[in-house]
Scaffold this motif. Structure first.
Motif, PDB file in Angstrom:
ATOM      1  N   THR A 139       0.856  -1.187   0.000  1.00  0.00           N
ATOM      2  CA  THR A 139       0.000   0.000   0.000  1.00  0.00           C
ATOM      3  C   THR A 139       0.888   1.232   0.000  1.00  0.00           C
ATOM      4  OG1 THR A 139      -1.821  -1.089   1.173  1.00  0.00           O
ATOM      5  CG2 THR A 139      -1.727   1.321   1.284  1.00  0.00           C
ATOM      6  N   MET A 140       0.733   2.068  -1.014  1.00  0.00           N
ATOM      7  CA  MET A 140       1.479   3.319  -1.096  1.00  0.00           C
ATOM      8  C   MET A 140       0.834   4.349  -0.172  1.00  0.00           C
ATOM      9  SD  MET A 140       2.945   1.580  -3.390  1.00  0.00           S
ATOM     10  CE  MET A 140       1.655   1.068  -4.510  1.00  0.00           C
ATOM     11  N   ILE A 141       1.650   5.101   0.547  1.00  0.00           N
ATOM     12  CA  ILE A 141       1.100   6.025   1.538  1.00  0.00           C
ATOM     13  C   ILE A 141       1.414   7.490   1.252  1.00  0.00           C
ATOM     14  CG2 ILE A 141       1.078   4.322   3.385  1.00  0.00           C
ATOM     15  CD1 ILE A 141       3.727   5.570   4.366  1.00  0.00           C
ATOM     16  N   SER A 142       2.276   7.757   0.274  1.00  0.00           N
ATOM     17  CA  SER A 142       2.687   9.139   0.046  1.00  0.00           C
ATOM     18  C   SER A 142       2.806   9.439  -1.446  1.00  0.00           C
ATOM     19  CB  SER A 142       4.031   9.411   0.735  1.00  0.00           C
ATOM     20  OG  SER A 142       4.479  10.718   0.467  1.00  0.00           O
ATOM     21  N   PHE A 143       2.167  10.552  -1.855  1.00  0.00           N
ATOM     22  CA  PHE A 143       2.218  10.988  -3.246  1.00  0.00           C
ATOM     23  C   PHE A 143       2.436  12.497  -3.287  1.00  0.00           C
ATOM     24  CE2 PHE A 143      -0.272   7.134  -3.300  1.00  0.00           C
ATOM     25  CZ  PHE A 143       0.131   6.480  -4.459  1.00  0.00           C
ATOM     26  N   THR A 144       2.967  12.968  -4.405  1.00  0.00           N
ATOM     27  CA  THR A 144       3.046  14.400  -4.670  1.00  0.00           C
ATOM     28  C   THR A 144       2.296  14.674  -5.968  1.00  0.00           C
ATOM     29  OG1 THR A 144       5.187  14.665  -3.574  1.00  0.00           O
ATOM     30  CG2 THR A 144       4.560  16.362  -5.149  1.00  0.00           C
ATOM     31  N   LEU A 145       1.337  15.593  -5.910  1.00  0.00           N
ATOM     32  CA  LEU A 145       0.511  15.933  -7.067  1.00  0.00           C
ATOM     33  C   LEU A 145       0.727  17.394  -7.425  1.00  0.00           C
ATOM     34  CD1 LEU A 145      -1.777  15.157  -9.077  1.00  0.00           C
ATOM     35  CD2 LEU A 145      -3.405  15.920  -7.318  1.00  0.00           C
ATOM     36  N   VAL A 146       1.009  17.654  -8.701  1.00  0.00           N
ATOM     37  CA  VAL A 146       1.205  19.013  -9.194  1.00  0.00           C
ATOM     38  C   VAL A 146       0.039  19.391 -10.095  1.00  0.00           C
ATOM     39  CG1 VAL A 146       2.712  20.600 -10.436  1.00  0.00           C
ATOM     40  CG2 VAL A 146       3.702  18.723  -9.103  1.00  0.00           C
ATOM     41  N   LEU A 147      -0.598  20.537  -9.808  1.00  0.00           N
ATOM     42  CA  LEU A 147      -1.664  21.079 -10.640  1.00  0.00           C
ATOM     43  C   LEU A 147      -1.079  22.190 -11.503  1.00  0.00           C
ATOM     44  CD1 LEU A 147      -3.196  19.642  -8.289  1.00  0.00           C
ATOM     45  CD2 LEU A 147      -4.987  21.359  -8.564  1.00  0.00           C
ATOM     46  N   GLU A 148      -1.152  22.025 -12.803  1.00  0.00           N
ATOM     47  CA  GLU A 148      -0.573  22.992 -13.728  1.00  0.00           C
ATOM     48  C   GLU A 148      -1.672  23.835 -14.379  1.00  0.00           C
ATOM     49  OE1 GLU A 148       2.589  23.070 -17.447  1.00  0.00           O
ATOM     50  OE2 GLU A 148       1.314  21.305 -17.178  1.00  0.00           O
ATOM     51  N   PHE A 149      -1.556  25.161 -14.222  1.00  0.00           N
ATOM     52  CA  PHE A 149      -2.550  26.093 -14.757  1.00  0.00           C
ATOM     53  C   PHE A 149      -1.946  26.965 -15.854  1.00  0.00           C
ATOM     54  CE2 PHE A 149      -4.229  24.938 -10.687  1.00  0.00           C
ATOM     55  CZ  PHE A 149      -5.603  25.088 -10.763  1.00  0.00           C
ATOM     56  N   GLN A 150      -2.798  27.395 -16.767  1.00  0.00           N
ATOM     57  CA  GLN A 150      -2.432  28.419 -17.739  1.00  0.00           C
ATOM     58  C   GLN A 150      -3.500  29.499 -17.704  1.00  0.00           C
ATOM     59  OE1 GLN A 150      -1.633  26.947 -21.687  1.00  0.00           O
ATOM     60  NE2 GLN A 150      -0.093  25.482 -20.985  1.00  0.00           N
ATOM     61  N   GLN A 151      -3.075  30.710 -17.314  1.00  0.00           N
ATOM     62  CA  GLN A 151      -3.998  31.843 -17.173  1.00  0.00           C
ATOM     63  C   GLN A 151      -5.213  31.477 -16.318  1.00  0.00           C
ATOM     64  OE1 GLN A 151      -4.878  33.863 -20.887  1.00  0.00           O
ATOM     65  NE2 GLN A 151      -2.862  33.381 -21.700  1.00  0.00           N
ATOM     66  N   GLY A 152      -4.949  30.734 -15.242  1.00  0.00           N
ATOM     67  CA  GLY A 152      -5.988  30.420 -14.275  1.00  0.00           C
ATOM     68  C   GLY A 152      -6.838  29.215 -14.593  1.00  0.00           C
ATOM     69  N   THR A 153      -6.609  28.557 -15.724  1.00  0.00           N
ATOM     70  CA  THR A 153      -7.388  27.380 -16.104  1.00  0.00           C
ATOM     71  C   THR A 153      -6.525  26.133 -15.978  1.00  0.00           C
ATOM     72  OG1 THR A 153      -8.737  28.648 -17.666  1.00  0.00           O
ATOM     73  CG2 THR A 153      -8.700  26.257 -17.951  1.00  0.00           C
ATOM     74  N   LEU A 154      -7.038  25.117 -15.296  1.00  0.00           N
ATOM     75  CA  LEU A 154      -6.270  23.887 -15.102  1.00  0.00           C
ATOM     76  C   LEU A 154      -6.040  23.183 -16.436  1.00  0.00           C
ATOM     77  CD1 LEU A 154      -5.041  21.885 -13.011  1.00  0.00           C
ATOM     78  CD2 LEU A 154      -7.234  20.679 -13.086  1.00  0.00           C
ATOM     79  N   GLN A 155      -4.783  22.837 -16.691  1.00  0.00           N
ATOM     80  CA  GLN A 155      -4.420  22.137 -17.921  1.00  0.00           C
ATOM     81  C   GLN A 155      -4.006  20.693 -17.674  1.00  0.00           C
ATOM     82  OE1 GLN A 155      -4.557  23.778 -21.014  1.00  0.00           O
ATOM     83  NE2 GLN A 155      -5.493  25.408 -19.821  1.00  0.00           N
ATOM     84  N   ASN A 156      -3.277  20.470 -16.604  1.00  0.00           N
ATOM     85  CA  ASN A 156      -2.747  19.128 -16.340  1.00  0.00           C
ATOM     86  C   ASN A 156      -2.659  18.856 -14.847  1.00  0.00           C
ATOM     87  OD1 ASN A 156      -1.924  17.978 -19.018  1.00  0.00           O
ATOM     88  ND2 ASN A 156      -0.702  19.860 -19.088  1.00  0.00           N
ATOM     89  N   LEU A 157      -2.729  17.581 -14.506  1.00  0.00           N
ATOM     90  CA  LEU A 157      -2.415  17.117 -13.158  1.00  0.00           C
ATOM     91  C   LEU A 157      -1.419  15.974 -13.324  1.00  0.00           C
ATOM     92  CD1 LEU A 157      -5.897  17.177 -13.351  1.00  0.00           C
ATOM     93  CD2 LEU A 157      -5.489  17.403 -10.905  1.00  0.00           C
ATOM     94  N   TYR A 158      -0.293  16.057 -12.640  1.00  0.00           N
ATOM     95  CA  TYR A 158       0.668  14.982 -12.800  1.00  0.00           C
ATOM     96  C   TYR A 158       1.334  14.641 -11.475  1.00  0.00           C
ATOM     97  CZ  TYR A 158       3.714  19.090 -13.590  1.00  0.00           C
ATOM     98  OH  TYR A 158       4.346  20.295 -13.488  1.00  0.00           O
ATOM     99  N   TRP A 159       1.668  13.359 -11.356  1.00  0.00           N
ATOM    100  CA  TRP A 159       2.279  12.824 -10.148  1.00  0.00           C
ATOM    101  C   TRP A 159       3.790  12.940 -10.257  1.00  0.00           C
ATOM    102  CZ3 TRP A 159      -1.415  12.021  -6.743  1.00  0.00           C
ATOM    103  CH2 TRP A 159      -2.685  11.654  -7.194  1.00  0.00           C
ATOM    104  N   LYS A 160       4.430  13.315  -9.155  1.00  0.00           N
ATOM    105  CA  LYS A 160       5.886  13.418  -9.110  1.00  0.00           C
ATOM    106  C   LYS A 160       6.422  12.513  -8.001  1.00  0.00           C
ATOM    107  CE  LYS A 160       7.985  16.001 -11.190  1.00  0.00           C
ATOM    108  NZ  LYS A 160       8.636  15.909 -12.534  1.00  0.00           N
ATOM    109  N   CYS A 184      -1.205  -3.171   7.325  1.00  0.00           N
ATOM    110  CA  CYS A 184      -2.127  -2.039   7.459  1.00  0.00           C
ATOM    111  C   CYS A 184      -3.377  -2.465   8.228  1.00  0.00           C
ATOM    112  CB  CYS A 184      -2.538  -1.526   6.074  1.00  0.00           C
ATOM    113  SG  CYS A 184      -1.172  -0.849   5.103  1.00  0.00           S
ATOM    114  N   LYS A 185      -4.003  -1.509   8.899  1.00  0.00           N
ATOM    115  CA  LYS A 185      -5.220  -1.812   9.645  1.00  0.00           C
ATOM    116  C   LYS A 185      -6.290  -2.401   8.745  1.00  0.00           C
ATOM    117  CE  LYS A 185      -4.680   1.551  13.392  1.00  0.00           C
ATOM    118  NZ  LYS A 185      -5.253   2.765  14.050  1.00  0.00           N
ATOM    119  N   SER A 186      -6.383  -1.883   7.509  1.00  0.00           N
ATOM    120  CA  SER A 186      -7.391  -2.391   6.579  1.00  0.00           C
ATOM    121  C   SER A 186      -7.109  -3.832   6.155  1.00  0.00           C
ATOM    122  CB  SER A 186      -7.448  -1.500   5.333  1.00  0.00           C
ATOM    123  OG  SER A 186      -6.182  -1.456   4.687  1.00  0.00           O
TER     124      SER A 186
END
Length: 251
Positions: A139-160, A184-186
Motif C-alpha cells: 500500500t502506497m502512503i505518500s504521493f506528490t501531485l502538481v496542478l498545472e494552470f495556464q492563465q488560471g485554467t487547469l491544464q494538467n495534473l501529474y504525479w511526481k 495495514c489496519k485495513s
C-alpha cells in the motif's frame, strides 16, 4: 474533525515553515476566495489564494478507460459508480502547499480497485494518469501531485516522485514509499496506512501571476519536508481516530 479542517491545519503549519524561505504577507491567509465553482466537474478560472475544487477517483485501472482511451472521471461513459468507484473532493487554496489526507480507517483503496486518478474541469477534462495506491502486497502512503494552470485554467495534473530517502516502510521501484498491505489496519495489521498527498501548483493564474509552490516543494525536499508532512499527518490522523472512537462510544 473533517477533511477541510485537516487541510487547513497542515497548510498553516507549512506556511510557518516557509516564512524563512521567502517574504510572507499574512494578509494572503485572509484574502477572499473569488472562485464560486465548487463542482470538480465544472470549469473554473482562478487566481492566487482562491479555493480550487478537484477530485480523486479510486477504481481499477481499466475503469478509467473507454475504447482504450483514458477519460475524465466526470465522463459518464465510464460509469464509475456502477463499478464500485469511490470519490474524494478537496478544495485547497491556489499556490499554497497543502497535504491532503484520507484516513484508512474509513476507506480501503484496495476494495475499490487499487488505482487513483486526480481530475477537474469539463472543457479540458484534465486528469492524471492512474497510479497504483494498493494491491495485495503493498500500500502506497505518500504521493506528490502538481496542478498545472495556464492563465488560471487547469491544464494538467501529474504525479511526481522524489525517491525513497525518507521512507519508513519499503521502497518500490526505487521511487515509491510503501507498507506491506498485511501490516495495514485495513489488512488486519496495526499500522494506519492513511493516504497522504502533497499538493503543489505551477503555471500562471488568471492575472498571469506565476504559481511557484511546485518550485518551492522541489527545493525543500532536501530539507526533509516529507518528514514534516509525515509527522503532521500522523498527528492529525491520530486525532481523527480519537474523535471517531469517542463518538462511537457515545452512540
Amino acid at each position: 474533525m473533517g477533511t477541510d479542517s485537516m487541510i487547513s491545519i497542515i497548510t498553516m503549519m507549512v506556511m510557518v515553515m516557509m516564512m524563512g524561505a521567502k517574504a510572507f504577507d499574512p494578509k494572503e491567509i485572509f484574502m477572499k476566495d473569488s472562485n464560486n465553482v465548487y463542482d470538480p466537474c465544472s470549469d473554473a478560472k482562478v487566481q492566487k489564494n482562491d479555493g480550487f475544487s478537484f477530485g480523486l477517483a479510486f477504481s481499477s485501472k481499466e475503469s478509467f478507460f473507454f475504447n482504450q482511451v483514458q477519460l475524465s472521471p466526470c465522463d459518464t461513459r465510464l460509469s464509475l459508480a456502477s463499478k464500485g468507484a469511490k470519490l474524494s473532493v478537496f478544495r485547497p487554496k491556489v499556490d499554497q502547499i497543502s497535504l491532503l489526507t484520507i484516513n484508512s480507517t474509513d476507506f480501503n483503496p484496495l476494495e475499490s480497485g487499487g488505482y487513483m486518478v486526480a481530475f477537474a474541469g469539463r472543457k479540458y477534462a484534465a486528469r492524471s494518469v492512474p497510479v497504483l495506491v494498493a494491491d495485495d502486497k503493498n500500500t502506497m502512503i505518500s504521493f506528490t501531485l502538481v496542478l498545472e494552470f495556464q492563465q488560471g485554467t487547469l491544464q494538467n495534473l501529474y504525479w511526481k516522485s522524489f525517491g525513497c530517502d525518507h521512507c519508513s516502510g519499503i521502497c518500490l521501484n526505487k521511487q515509491d514509499c510503501a507498507i506491506p498491505t498485511s501490516k495495514c489496519k485495513s489488512g488486519g495489521g496495526s499500522i494506519n496506512c492513511g493516504l497522504g498527498i502533497q499538493l503543489a501548483f505551477s503555471g500562471t493564474d488568471r492575472n498571469l501571476e506565476a504559481l511557484n509552490t511546485w518550485y518551492e516543494v522541489s527545493n525543500l525536499r532536501q530539507y526533509s519536508l516529507y518528514g514534516l508532512y509525515s509527522n503532521v499527518r500522523d498527528s492529525v490522523t491520530s486525532q481523527f481516530d480519537s474523535y471517531n472512537n469517542l463518538f462511537s462510544n457515545l452512540l
